[in-house]
Structure formats: C-alpha cells, structure tokens
Design a protein around this motif. Structure first.
Motif, PDB file in Angstrom:
ATOM      1  N   ASN B  72       0.856  -1.036   0.075  1.00 41.26           N
ATOM      2  CA  ASN B  72      -0.133   0.096  -0.368  1.00 41.26           C
ATOM      3  C   ASN B  72       0.978   1.637   0.004  1.00 41.26           C
ATOM      4  O   ASN B  72       1.679   2.057   0.561  1.00 41.26           O
ATOM      5  CB  ASN B  72      -1.183  -0.288   1.309  1.00 41.26           C
ATOM      6  CG  ASN B  72      -1.615  -1.084   1.410  1.00 41.26           C
ATOM      7  OD1 ASN B  72      -2.307  -1.200   0.226  1.00 41.26           O
ATOM      8  ND2 ASN B  72      -2.255  -1.816   2.163  1.00 41.26           N
ATOM      9  N   LYS B  76       1.088   2.778  -7.540  1.00 35.90           N
ATOM     10  CA  LYS B  76       0.632   1.812  -7.865  1.00 35.90           C
ATOM     11  C   LYS B  76      -0.438   2.526  -8.646  1.00 35.90           C
ATOM     12  O   LYS B  76      -0.340   2.876 -10.142  1.00 35.90           O
ATOM     13  CB  LYS B  76      -0.007   0.482  -7.436  1.00 35.90           C
ATOM     14  CG  LYS B  76       1.088  -0.200  -7.146  1.00 35.90           C
ATOM     15  CD  LYS B  76       0.109  -1.951  -6.996  1.00 35.90           C
ATOM     16  CE  LYS B  76      -0.268  -2.146  -6.043  1.00 35.90           C
ATOM     17  NZ  LYS B  76      -0.393  -1.553  -4.283  1.00 35.90           N
ATOM     18  N   THR B  77      -1.212   3.122  -7.849  1.00 33.34           N
ATOM     19  CA  THR B  77      -2.270   3.411  -8.292  1.00 33.34           C
ATOM     20  C   THR B  77      -2.254   4.440  -9.270  1.00 33.34           C
ATOM     21  O   THR B  77      -2.883   4.988 -10.435  1.00 33.34           O
ATOM     22  CB  THR B  77      -3.567   3.126  -7.257  1.00 33.34           C
ATOM     23  OG1 THR B  77      -3.975   2.342  -7.304  1.00 33.34           O
ATOM     24  CG2 THR B  77      -5.547   4.455  -7.993  1.00 33.34           C
ATOM     25  N   THR B  78      -1.494   5.473  -8.775  1.00 33.51           N
ATOM     26  CA  THR B  78      -1.204   6.844  -9.042  1.00 33.51           C
ATOM     27  C   THR B  78      -0.230   6.345 -10.459  1.00 33.51           C
ATOM     28  O   THR B  78      -0.594   7.134 -11.295  1.00 33.51           O
ATOM     29  CB  THR B  78      -0.004   7.775  -8.554  1.00 33.51           C
ATOM     30  OG1 THR B  78      -0.719   7.770  -6.965  1.00 33.51           O
ATOM     31  CG2 THR B  78      -0.169   9.071  -8.632  1.00 33.51           C
ATOM     32  N   LYS B  81      -3.422   5.551 -13.139  1.00 31.06           N
ATOM     33  CA  LYS B  81      -3.989   6.668 -13.142  1.00 31.06           C
ATOM     34  C   LYS B  81      -3.266   7.392 -14.489  1.00 31.06           C
ATOM     35  O   LYS B  81      -3.109   8.415 -15.169  1.00 31.06           O
ATOM     36  CB  LYS B  81      -4.219   7.562 -12.422  1.00 31.06           C
ATOM     37  CG  LYS B  81      -5.099   6.582 -11.548  1.00 31.06           C
ATOM     38  CD  LYS B  81      -6.132   7.807 -10.684  1.00 31.06           C
ATOM     39  CE  LYS B  81      -7.845   6.473  -9.895  1.00 31.06           C
ATOM     40  NZ  LYS B  81      -8.221   6.843  -8.859  1.00 31.06           N
ATOM     41  N   LEU B 116     -11.394   0.603 -12.465  1.00 31.14           N
ATOM     42  CA  LEU B 116     -10.329   0.867 -11.224  1.00 31.14           C
ATOM     43  C   LEU B 116     -10.438   0.991  -9.925  1.00 31.14           C
ATOM     44  O   LEU B 116     -10.450   1.449  -8.920  1.00 31.14           O
ATOM     45  CB  LEU B 116      -9.719   2.439 -11.448  1.00 31.14           C
ATOM     46  CG  LEU B 116      -8.811   3.251 -12.792  1.00 31.14           C
ATOM     47  CD1 LEU B 116      -8.896   4.438 -12.763  1.00 31.14           C
ATOM     48  CD2 LEU B 116      -7.497   2.601 -12.620  1.00 31.14           C
ATOM     49  N   GLU B 117     -12.326   1.281  -9.949  1.00 31.79           N
ATOM     50  CA  GLU B 117     -13.069   1.521  -8.693  1.00 31.79           C
ATOM     51  C   GLU B 117     -13.499   0.006  -8.064  1.00 31.79           C
ATOM     52  O   GLU B 117     -14.637  -0.161  -7.318  1.00 31.79           O
ATOM     53  CB  GLU B 117     -13.987   2.059  -8.728  1.00 31.79           C
ATOM     54  CG  GLU B 117     -13.672   3.719  -9.424  1.00 31.79           C
ATOM     55  CD  GLU B 117     -13.070   4.663  -7.995  1.00 31.79           C
ATOM     56  OE1 GLU B 117     -13.464   3.454  -7.135  1.00 31.79           O
ATOM     57  OE2 GLU B 117     -12.139   5.490  -8.164  1.00 31.79           O
ATOM     58  N   ASP B 194      -7.845  -2.937 -11.503  1.00 32.19           N
ATOM     59  CA  ASP B 194      -7.769  -3.419 -10.234  1.00 32.19           C
ATOM     60  C   ASP B 194      -8.203  -3.371  -9.052  1.00 32.19           C
ATOM     61  O   ASP B 194      -9.012  -3.932  -9.196  1.00 32.19           O
ATOM     62  CB  ASP B 194      -7.261  -1.240  -9.675  1.00 32.19           C
ATOM     63  CG  ASP B 194      -6.723  -1.169  -8.596  1.00 32.19           C
ATOM     64  OD1 ASP B 194      -5.776  -1.521  -8.116  1.00 32.19           O
ATOM     65  OD2 ASP B 194      -6.816  -0.143  -8.544  1.00 32.19           O
ATOM     66  N   SER B 226      -3.230  -5.197 -11.221  1.00 33.79           N
ATOM     67  CA  SER B 226      -2.493  -4.342 -10.539  1.00 33.79           C
ATOM     68  C   SER B 226      -3.534  -6.014  -8.965  1.00 33.79           C
ATOM     69  O   SER B 226      -4.687  -5.648  -8.684  1.00 33.79           O
ATOM     70  CB  SER B 226      -3.936  -3.228 -10.069  1.00 33.79           C
ATOM     71  OG  SER B 226      -3.162  -2.713  -8.628  1.00 33.79           O
TER      72      SER B 226
END
Lengths: 286, 371
Positions: B72, B76-78, B81, B116-117, B194, B226
């Motif tokens: 965490n 990864k998410t950044t 995106k 993503l969500e 994700d 991810s």
C-alpha cells in the motif's frame, strides 16, 4: 519453458491470437455522436425512473410549492393576485426548468464521482467535453419533460390558458436555461475539486428567483445576467403571444449571446477544475 | 533518469542493469502496447511534497499480461492513473500503441479502458446488459452491433442468467464481474484492472483467472493487473513489475522471479536433541522457525546442496536422528515480501540485487522468502 514463459515470449514476438485478431489492431468503431447522445439520454432517463421515489417527490414538490403559492396568494391578495397569475406560472415554469438544468448537471457530476464512474467518462474516444455536453442535453431533455408536467398541472389547477407556441417557447426556454446549465457546470467542476459545496450550490438556487423576476425595463444592464433576458422574452411569448420572429434582432442577440457566454464560461470553468483535479489526483475521489 | 524503458536483460529501472533473462521487453515506443518512460508525479510542494511515482519506466508487449505489485502506498494506482491521463504527471512519456496518451488522449482511449473502482465501476441501478450497452456506446460502439459479443462475454463470465438483473441486486463477486464485463464491452485492446478478483469466492476467482488468460490469448488483449492476491498474479501474469516507494524495484517474468528464489529451503525434523546440540547447530547454520518439543525439534533452513549435506553430516555426528526432510518452495508472495523489504532497507542509490544475487544470500532469520 513454462507456459508463462512461452506466453511472454509469444507476446514479445508479437504473435497473432488464435482467432486471427492482430495484437494492437485499431478497434472497430461502429457508433458515433448520435449513438453517444442516444445512450446518454437513455441512461439518464433510466437512472431517473430507477429512483422512483426521488422522481415522484420531485414532481410532487414542484406542484406542491406552486399550489401553496397560488392558494396562499389568492387567499391574501384575492383578485389582484389572480390578475398576475399568468406571469407567475411562466416564472415558476422557468424556475423549475432552470433549477432542473442547474442542479441536474451538478448532481450528475457529483453522483458519477461518488459512484466511481466519472473517470470512465473521461476515458472515452469522444473526449470528456462531448460526453459532458451530451449529459447536459440529456438533462435539459428530461427537465423539459418534468417541467411540462408541472406546467400542465399548474394550468389545470388555476384554470389559466397560455400561448404555448412550441416554435417560440422551446428555443427561448432552451437558450434561457443554457445560462443555468453553465452555472451548473461551474458548480459541478468545483464539486469534483472540493467535493462538498452544497451550501454554496443551494444558495445559488434562490438567486435564480431574483434573476427570473428581475425588472429588465428598469435595469437594462441586468439583461446580461443569466436567465434575465430569457425570462422577459418567455413572459412575452407565453403571456402576450409574441412569436420568435417578432422579437427584435437586438433582443434575440442578447439572448443568444448570454446563453452562449454562460455555457462557454461554465464549460471552460469545468475544464479548468477537472484539469486541476487531475493535477491533484482527485478526479475520481469522493 | 533512464533513457527509455529498460532494454531486454534489464530488470531494474533505478539501478544499473542486471542480467536476467527477461524483463520489460525492448520495444520501441511504437511497437509497445504500453510504453512508459520516466514517469514522475509529486503531490504537494515544499516539505510536504510526496513523490508518489519516481522515474518509472517499463514497456508491455501487445498481448502480454503484466502484474503491477507493491505494498500500500507504493504508487501503483498513481502510476496507472498517470498512464491513463486521469492524473497529470510532472514528467514522463506514456504511449498506448504508439499514441501519446497526454498529447492525444482521445486517440489513445480508442484502445484502452480500466477497471479502477472494483465493483463501483458501473451503474448499480441499471441491469447488467444495460451497463454493457451504455459503456459500449460511450466508447464508440453501436450497442446493437456488438450485442453478440456482449452475449459471449456474459456467457464466459457466468453472467448470462443475470443479464437483465439490476447490478445492485447481485452479490459482491458478481458486481465485480459486471465491472470487468463493462470494461470489456467496448472494443479495447489494452485494459488496466485494479484488484479484479477482490471479493470473489475461490471458484469465481479461478474462473475469472481462466477468462483473463483466454482474453489475452484469444483476443490479444494486453492486460495490466494490480492485485494483492499473489495467486492471481502467479496464475495469470507473464511478467511482474514490483513497485515500492514510487519506484520500480523489480521487472521480471514470474518464472525467473521464482527461479531466483529456488535456493531451496528445507524443513527438517530430528529426534534426540538436547540444548547443547541445538545451540551448536544454530551457531554453525542459520536455522529458522525452530520449534522444539522435548527431544524432538523442527526447523527450517535455506541452503544449497553442499550446505545441506554439511548440516545433515553435523546432525549425524551429534547423534541426531533425522526423522524427515521436506523441501520448501518459494511462492510469489514471499518473493514479493522479500523484494519490497530489501528495497525499503537499502540506502538510496544502492543497487538492488538481482534474483541471482538473492539466491546466494544466506537465509533470513525468520525463514521468510524461502517457502
């Protein structure tokens, strides 16, 4: 070599897939802006009816507040109130339209952000701008339908008749609420950036009442404010029966100009706020 | 900063090249399905500035399935995106099938979509089919023209029976599958997913893994996953990119990563142990997870063949009776923990050891990374 290694190797060598579809091929586009608009309008209506209590309450409250004003006004002012009922109905009709357009687009953007679907609308081959424009059209379309229902009930309750020349009323009303839509886009953009702005957003709804009832003859400069010019023209069209082509070109130009300006202003503000949200990494956060 | 994504044979973006067999393929910006070069993103400024993505570079070949891993807050998410243009990076070049995502996003979005969500990726008040039709339409498809493909998709994801059910009435796992289906409803060639298996039961997860592989192999779909579920990554992915503190610390095939850890661990059970004997063994060898019950002891040790024989010889010399020896194989989860903990411990700028170097390392105190 393991399966995974073979797959990786194949992928690197750019092998075609089993059904002959080449890797990295151009996706087949079968739809255009028409399909986009149709889908967005259909989705908007579906979401509206899938929240039946919200939809019914919206219509009920629209009628209820008018009935309260009408019976209360008649009780207090009697004949004098009845003489101005046509103006009140047109003003109330425009207020429901404006409110529907303004809060419709703002709530839609907020809802998309909270549902986690806003970012998906950003990632479309049409671009975010055209998708938001399609959403705006869908909301205006739905708002016209709901406001028309309220208008019919108002006319039945009061026993009033108005000139409903659609060739005049529709374009004038649409251009009038374009300003409200622009403000809705500004607030929608701000809500993407700052999330909770309902206090400011709700206050603006009451400002619409002042704009719709602004005295344009006494305050000519007020015509450049949103809703003001359109409100005056809609009164003339629906109460006096003035046709679209009977308005002088200057009056029409102010209507078109203010509508275009406020819509453009709203769109630019929305673009800037969403760009800022992307810079801060909060586009999809809620 | 590196000049372009690492060449074949490199696996680290923030250190010198390291010899491994496979890594980010040496694809040009036009050949790669995804080309990321020097991606950097810092949030905030001054003392509060946080560099979420720090000079990240990698490429993904068309049809390849890559797992993006990291603890965490690893970035990864950044990274995802930023690749998609949903976050504006400070620096770096991103291309999807040769198209610059930030310069020409509309053309790039012809090819790419993302989940993503998780289950929140679609409209819960609409039915499954309505969602597919809507998302196909906003991606430039005529819903009627792709209806057959949607039926096939629903079939493969075991959603055909629920096609006309509102998403909100489905279980969490099914919602997750609808999200995936809505992403695949458009005619895309690259998808970012994700945590695609989050909330799925074991059977559904296995089925979804099979489906993801099928999409990659039959449709040539390029996938970036991810996930914190290492089994999913191990099963589905060709390659793994591990991030830590905004940087890519590992970029290697799953096979090579696991092979690098196969200095094999042993779990040994012996009888006839007393305190002095055990202490003597612990002095000579790095035993871990030692569990003693009377004269019986069980422990783990990471050792090459020579060390293993020295250990058993020493045990026999002390009169210990070796009751059992089990080989302990590593899995991706432990490789991941080992890699990220090593990356966190190293001083800035120090090279990250290759998988080969890791395999020659002495065993860790707790036996981690050797299972």
């Amino acid at each position: 070599m393991t399966d995974a290694a073979e797959r990786a190797s194949d992928a690197r060598e750019g092998h075609s897939d089993a059904d002959g579809v080449a890797h990295g091929r151009n996706p087949e586009r079968t739809g255009g802006y028409y399909h986009l608009l149709k889908a967005v309008i259909y989705r908007d209506l579906l979401i509206w009816v899938r929240y039946p209590l919200n939809a019914a309450l919206g219509l009920f409250m629209g009628v209820f507040f008018f009935a309260l004003m009408f019976y209360g006004g008649t009780l207090v002012a009697g004949e004098a109130f009845s003489d101005s009922i046509e103006g009140l109905i047109v003003g109330y009709f425009l207020w429901t339209l404006s409110l529907g357009a303004y809060s419709g687009i703002m709530n839609d953007i907020q809802s998309e952000a909270s549902w986690g679907t806003l970012e998906r609308h950003f990632m479309t081959p049409f671009g975010f701008g055209p998708v938001v424009l399609a959403k705006s059209i869908a909301i205006v379309f739905r708002t016209f339908m709901t406001s028309a229902v309220i208008l019919v009930v108002m006319l039945l309750v009061t026993g009033t008749t108005l000139d409903l020349n659609l060739v005049t009323v529709l374009p004038v009303a649409t251009l009038t609420i374009a300003g409200a839509l622009g403000l809705g886009l500004v607030m929608g953009g701000l809500s993407v950036l700052y999330k909770r702005i309902s206090n400011v957003a709700n206050l603006l709804q009451f400002a619409f009442i002042g704009l719709i009832s602004a005295p344009v003859f006494d305050l000519p400069w007020a015509r450049v404010l949103p809703l003001v010019q359109g409100s005056a023209m809609l009164q003339r069209a629906m109460v006096d029966g003035t046709r679209l082509w009977e308005f002088d070109p200057g009056t029409l130009a102010v209507l078109v100009g203010t509508a275009g300006c406020y819509l453009a202003l709203g769109y630019v503000a929305f673009s800037l706020t969403t760009r800022r949200a992307r810079r801060l990494g909060v586009l999809g956060h809620y | 900063m590196m000049n372009g994504p690492p060449d074949a044979g490199q696996r680290l973006s923030n250190g010198p090249s390291v010899d491994t067999n496979e890594a980010s393929p040496s694809l040009t910006r036009d050949d790669a399905a995804i080309y990321v070069d020097g991606l950097t993103k810092t949030f905030g400024g001054g003392e509060d500035a946080v560099t979420a993505v720090d000079d990240v570079s990698f490429t993904v070949a068309p049809g390849e399935v890559v797992g993006l891993l990291g603890p965490n807050g690893a970035g990864k998410t950044t990274t995802i995106k930023s690749i998609l243009g949903l976050v504006l990076p400070d620096e770096g070049e991103v291309r999807v099938h040769g198209i610059d995502v930030h310069a020409d996003p509309r053309a790039a979005y012809e090819h790419v979509d993302a989940m993503l969500e998780g289950a929140r990726n679609d409209y819960w008040r609409l039915t499954v089919r309505e969602n597919l039709r809507y998302f196909a339409a906003i991606r430039g498809q005529t819903p009627d023209a792709v209806a057959d493909r949607h039926e096939e998709l629903l079939d493969h994801l075991d959603l055909a029976d629920k096609a006309d059910t509102a998403v909100r009435d489905l279980s969490r796992g099914m919602k997750q599958k609808v999200s995936l289906a809505s992403v695949l409803a458009g005619d895309i060639s690259v998808a970012f997913l994700d945590e695609p298996t989050l909330g799925l039961d074991v059977e559904s997860s296995l089925k979804l893994r099979t489906e993801l592989r099928r999409l990659a192999e039959e449709r040539g779909l390029t996938l970036v996953l991810s996930s914190h579920d290492m089994d999913v990554i191990e099963d589905v992915c060709d390659r793994v990119v591990i991030m830590n503190e905004g940087r890519v610390i590992v970029d290697d095939t799953v096979e090579d990563l696991l092979a690098g850890f196969e200095t094999t661990g042993y779990r040994i059970t012996a009888r006839g142990v007393d305190d002095a004997t055990l202490a003597a063994q612990q002095e000579r060898f790095e035993l871990s997870d030692v569990q003693r019950s009377g004269s019986r002891v069980r422990f783990e040790v990471a050792a090459d063949t020579e060390t293993f024989y020295r250990l058993t010889d020493a045990m026999e010399a002390h009169g210990l009776d070796v009751a059992s020896v089990e080989t302990v194989q590593p899995d991706l989860a432990e490789v991941f923990v080992e890699m990220t903990s090593r990356a966190s411990e190293r001083p800035d700028g120090e090279d990250i050891p290759s998988t080969g170097a890791l395999s020659a390392e002495p065993p860790t105190g707790d036996g981690g990374g050797r299972r």
